[in-house]
Design a protein around this motif. Structure first.
Motif, PDB file in Angstrom:
ATOM      1  N   ALA A 179       0.857  -0.962   0.092  1.00  0.00           N
ATOM      2  CA  ALA A 179      -0.003   0.280   0.250  1.00  0.00           C
ATOM      3  C   ALA A 179       1.199   1.234  -0.322  1.00  0.00           C
ATOM      4  O   ALA A 179       2.097   0.717   0.740  1.00  0.00           O
ATOM      5  CB  ALA A 179      -0.993   0.244   1.506  1.00  0.00           C
ATOM      6  N   VAL A 180       0.193   2.536  -0.403  1.00  0.00           N
ATOM      7  CA  VAL A 180       1.198   3.764  -0.881  1.00  0.00           C
ATOM      8  C   VAL A 180       0.002   5.195   0.027  1.00  0.00           C
ATOM      9  O   VAL A 180      -0.882   4.984  -1.016  1.00  0.00           O
ATOM     10  CB  VAL A 180       1.448   3.480  -2.112  1.00  0.00           C
ATOM     11  N   HIS A 181       1.062   5.832   0.071  1.00  0.00           N
ATOM     12  CA  HIS A 181       0.021   7.169   0.370  1.00  0.00           C
ATOM     13  C   HIS A 181       1.929   7.913   0.388  1.00  0.00           C
ATOM     14  O   HIS A 181       2.322   7.956   0.356  1.00  0.00           O
ATOM     15  CB  HIS A 181      -1.034   7.085   1.532  1.00  0.00           C
ATOM     16  N   GLY A 182       1.015   9.699  -0.123  1.00  0.00           N
ATOM     17  CA  GLY A 182       2.538  10.311   0.081  1.00  0.00           C
ATOM     18  C   GLY A 182       1.407  11.653   0.052  1.00  0.00           C
ATOM     19  O   GLY A 182       0.575  12.145  -0.932  1.00  0.00           O
ATOM     20  N   ARG A 183       1.918  12.596  -0.868  1.00  0.00           N
ATOM     21  CA  ARG A 183       3.007  13.623  -0.582  1.00  0.00           C
ATOM     22  C   ARG A 183       2.882  14.287  -1.406  1.00  0.00           C
ATOM     23  O   ARG A 183       4.188  13.828  -2.355  1.00  0.00           O
ATOM     24  CB  ARG A 183       2.543  14.629   0.654  1.00  0.00           C
ATOM     25  N   VAL A 184       3.075  15.162  -2.452  1.00  0.00           N
ATOM     26  CA  VAL A 184       3.186  15.733  -3.655  1.00  0.00           C
ATOM     27  C   VAL A 184       3.678  17.499  -3.274  1.00  0.00           C
ATOM     28  O   VAL A 184       3.638  17.868  -3.380  1.00  0.00           O
ATOM     29  CB  VAL A 184       3.323  15.576  -5.142  1.00  0.00           C
ATOM     30  N   ARG A 185       4.977  17.806  -3.731  1.00  0.00           N
ATOM     31  CA  ARG A 185       5.437  18.894  -4.003  1.00  0.00           C
ATOM     32  C   ARG A 185       5.618  19.586  -5.162  1.00  0.00           C
ATOM     33  O   ARG A 185       6.671  18.522  -6.041  1.00  0.00           O
ATOM     34  CB  ARG A 185       6.363  19.344  -2.964  1.00  0.00           C
ATOM     35  N   ARG A 186       5.520  20.501  -5.650  1.00  0.00           N
ATOM     36  CA  ARG A 186       5.713  21.235  -7.397  1.00  0.00           C
ATOM     37  C   ARG A 186       6.195  21.815  -7.516  1.00  0.00           C
ATOM     38  O   ARG A 186       5.652  23.098  -6.637  1.00  0.00           O
ATOM     39  CB  ARG A 186       4.208  21.003  -8.055  1.00  0.00           C
ATOM     40  N   ALA A 187       6.729  22.081  -8.513  1.00  0.00           N
ATOM     41  CA  ALA A 187       7.795  23.400  -9.087  1.00  0.00           C
ATOM     42  C   ALA A 187       8.440  23.640 -10.346  1.00  0.00           C
ATOM     43  O   ALA A 187       9.558  22.348 -10.563  1.00  0.00           O
ATOM     44  CB  ALA A 187       8.570  24.007  -7.795  1.00  0.00           C
TER      45      ALA A 187
END
Length: 417
Positions: free
Chosen positions: A59-67
């Protein structure tokens, strides 16, 4: 469902009904974009391991930071290692083992780079930093490893990325987002009183888009300045002038920042005050004559250079059906919304739930340019001012008909006779 995924769902980034078992839904693209970085992290973990000893994703969960063109993924994943029954490797048979891993994966220009890997034994559930339990996200596929041809250029890009955008995902970053890009003055009310516009009696057509009619200039970028109010108003005036005079001109936001003495430039402003300032000044110059710098300067407005004027401004109905009818007949509309969900938005129709996107906490001014339906979901097409790289080529698509994020509470327009 994991709290993080519940948050995405509430933000409207995972719209639609529940998917069939083991089948990703098209509407869940925001969550499924974790698939590639997770599979890449798994491939890096398994590198050098013999067949039969490689771990699989649980299983996976996460956050993403974009630039810019880069995305930095912070993932937590369970990896399941197969049992060890080889006497040359393990002295006693060992049952399969579940690990909890934290990964940082950089995706830049379609290439992936594993920046951090930290794995340790854990039970079959994922826990976050506050020891709250996360259930499985969705089973992820364990096949087709991604390319691994990284170059020196990638390392250079990463260094620049980290140096410029190395932030946390906590309250400090969210506060920074609101301080730099949003407009706290909008919460204080509509400002200068405007007369109520007469409603359009015609029923709105099923869809409308002023971009196709030539009434909308290209997406602009306010930069690190809370000047959204100026962009919303100039966008509206551009449309009104086009409809009355047949000419589309890109108008100056910087003039409003410098010369509107009621509003507060990069610290925020109100559309109603901006309309009044335009009338007091005697019009707006074009972008070419009074270019945007994104910070307060000395007012250098020249009445001789003003290319556009307005005669009045009006407040519009809060009924979204009436707003659609007015838009289709009269032109793009300046509106203010709660931008909470916009900091997570990439594409699709956003529909945050009311508790997370209260209409009483509006903090960003934008421009309604059209409306329609996608797969039977009604939407507003909204021109934002964060550049064309943000959202869908600079546009935000928000659910229509539910008062989502207060899109209907502060609608207004200039009047050009």
């Amino acid at each position: 469902m994991a709290p993080w995924l519940q948050l995405l769902l509430l933000l409207g980034l995972l719209p639609g009904a529940a998917p069939a078992p083991n089948k990703p839904r098209a509407a869940g693209a925001q969550a499924w974009e974790l698939l590639e970085p997770a599979r890449f992290a798994l491939e890096m973990y398994n590198r050098g391991r013999a067949a039969g000893t490689r771990a699989a994703l649980g299983a996976v969960h996460g956050r993403v930071r974009r630039a810019g063109r880069g995305s930095l993924y912070s993932l937590k994943a369970t990896l399941v290692e197969p049992p060890c029954n080889d006497p040359t490797v393990c002295q006693l048979p060992v049952s399969k083992k579940t690990l909890l891993c934290s990964f940082e994966v950089l995706d830049e220009l379609g290439k992936h780079m594993l920046l951090r890997r930290d794995c340790g034994p854990v039970d079959t559930k994922i826990t976050d930093d506050k020891n709250e339990t996360f259930s499985s996200f969705l089973p992820l596929l364990n096949k087709d490893p991604l390319p691994q041809d990284f170059s020196v250029k990638m390392a250079s890009i990463f260094k620049e990325f980290v140096t410029t955008y190395n932030r946390t995902y906590d309250t400090e970053e969210e506060e920074e987002f609101r301080t730099i890009y949003l407009n706290p003055l909008l919460k204080e009310g509509p400002g200068k009183k405007m007369r109520l516009a007469q409603s359009v009696s015609d029923l709105p057509p099923p869809e409308w888009d002023w971009r196709r009619k030539g009434a909308v200039t290209k997406v602009k970028d306010q930069g690190m300045c809370g000047s959204c109010w100026a962009f919303s108003v100039t966008g509206n005036v551009e449309g009104q002038w086009f409809l009355k005079r047949g000419t589309l001109l890109s108008l100056s936001e910087q003039e409003l920042l410098d010369c509107d003495k009621v509003d507060k430039a990069c610290l925020g402003g109100l559309p109603s005050n901006a309309y009044s300032a335009i009338r007091t000044l005697g019009g707006l110059e074009t972008e070419d004559d009074y270019s945007y710098h994104g910070h307060l300067q000395t007012c250098s407005f020249s009445a001789q250079k003003a290319k556009v004027y307005i005669n009045d401004s009006v407040e519009l109905s809060q009924n979204e059906q009436k707003l659609a009818a007015w838009l289709a007949k009269k032109g793009p509309i300046s509106v203010a919304i709660n931008a909470f969900g916009m900091q997570f938005y990439r594409h699709g129709i956003s529909h945050p739930l009311r508790p997370l996107c209260s209409p009483w906490l509006i903090d960003h001014a934008v421009l309604l340019v059209g409306y329609g339906n996608r797969s039977a979901t009604p939407f507003w097409a909204i021109k934002n001012s964060w550049g064309s790289d943000w959202g869908e080529e600079g546009y935000y698509y928000l659910h229509r008909g539910s008062g989502a994020c207060g899109v209907n509470v502060m609608a207004s327009s200039a009047v050009v006779d």
